[in-house]
Design an enzyme around this catalytic site. Structure first.
Site, PDB file in Angstrom:
ATOM      1  N   HIS A   1      24.423  54.933  28.419  1.00 17.70           N
ATOM      2  CA  HIS A   1      23.725  53.650  28.304  1.00 17.70           C
ATOM      3  C   HIS A   1      23.303  53.447  26.855  1.00 17.70           C
ATOM      4  CE1 HIS A   1      19.904  51.134  28.831  1.00 17.70           C
ATOM      5  NE2 HIS A   1      20.890  50.343  29.213  1.00 17.70           N
ATOM      6  N   SER A   2      23.641  52.290  26.277  1.00 15.45           N
ATOM      7  CA  SER A   2      23.185  51.894  24.947  1.00 15.45           C
ATOM      8  C   SER A   2      23.606  52.939  23.893  1.00 15.45           C
ATOM      9  CB  SER A   2      21.678  51.662  24.979  1.00 15.45           C
ATOM     10  OG  SER A   2      21.243  50.947  23.867  1.00 15.45           O
ATOM     11  N   TYR A   3      22.640  53.522  23.167  1.00 14.64           N
ATOM     12  CA  TYR A   3      22.976  54.572  22.195  1.00 14.64           C
ATOM     13  C   TYR A   3      23.775  55.691  22.841  1.00 14.64           C
ATOM     14  CZ  TYR A   3      22.135  59.048  19.851  1.00 14.64           C
ATOM     15  OH  TYR A   3      22.287  60.305  19.302  1.00 14.64           O
TER      16      TYR A   3
ATOM     17  N   GLY B   1      26.320  55.630  24.429  1.00 12.63           N
ATOM     18  CA  GLY B   1      27.757  55.459  24.229  1.00 12.63           C
ATOM     19  C   GLY B   1      28.279  56.258  23.056  1.00 12.63           C
TER      20      GLY B   1
END
Length: 225
Positions: free
Chosen positions: A76-78, A80
């Protein structure tokens, strides 16, 4: 049974995925929620030298000690950034599918700083102004969030593509229900790439709060208990 490895975004530990992990287990799967070094219940380990490589190594350590194979790795978000590096460096047969939820999808030599928006670059710098290496969470955040290591946002990822070539399925989950998202261009680019399955949920960036059932359905696509 599938093993799901769940990697949270910035400022969040494995607690972020606790409800999702429970739902995956109820559906007959194994779920491992990662807490990266320096955040959550590991906030006491935050230091100036904690970077993206540290967080990638956190995931690789769990994959090894839990003897994971044929896994679905979710970021999720960072997160990735982290799952990309972990999949690339994992031994053969360990990672089968990657799921990016409103997340950065880096190429070799790119950092979260490179890929994000000017608004989030300001968040990183302003949040680290006190000590220069820990990015404080924004006011009004979930009380469980903690400061995040600045170096992990700045370090450029190094990929050789070996492990990534073994990934057979890639999903991108775009969350359309919030202003200021830096992920619209990622969604648009991947929508034209036949190697990706792109999904859109009308949700804020906090998918586990705003669209937990819909996100679970995407994770379970094609996965047999």
């Amino acid at each position: 049974m599938t093993t799901f490895v769940l990697v949270p975004g910035g400022w969040r530990g494995g607690w972020y995925f606790s409800g999702l992990a429970d739902r995956l287990r109820t559906a007959g799967h194994r779920a491992l929620a990662i807490t990266p070094t320096g955040v959550g219940d590991r906030a006491h380990l935050n230091a100036a030298d904690v970077n993206l490589d540290t967080h990638i190594d956190d995931v690789l350590a769990v994959l090894a000690t839990e003897e994971v194979s044929d896994a679905v790795v979710v970021g999720h978000s960072y997160g990735g950034m982290v799952i990309t590096g972990a999949a690339d460096r994992a031994p053969s047969g360990v990672v089968r599918r990657l799921v990016y939820c409103d997340a950065y999808v880096p190429e070799d030599g790119q950092s979260c700083w490179d890929l994000t928006s000017d608004a989030y670059r300001s968040v990183f710098l302003d949040g680290a102004a006190a000590d220069g290496y820990t990015v404080q969470p924004r006011p009004g955040s979930d009380p469980r969030v903690t400061a995040h290591p600045l170096a992990s946002f700045l370090q450029r990822i190094r990929l050789d593509g070996a492990g990534l070539r073994e990934v057979t399925t890639r999903d991108y989950v775009y969350l359309s229900g919030w202003d200021g998202t830096p992920f619209t261009a990622v969604r648009d680019r991947l929508s034209h790439d036949p190697a990706w399955r792109v999904h859109t949920l009308h949700s804020g960036h906090d998918v586990c709060r705003d669209a937990p059932r819909e996100f679970l359905e995407i994770l379970l696509l094609g996965e047999e208990p």
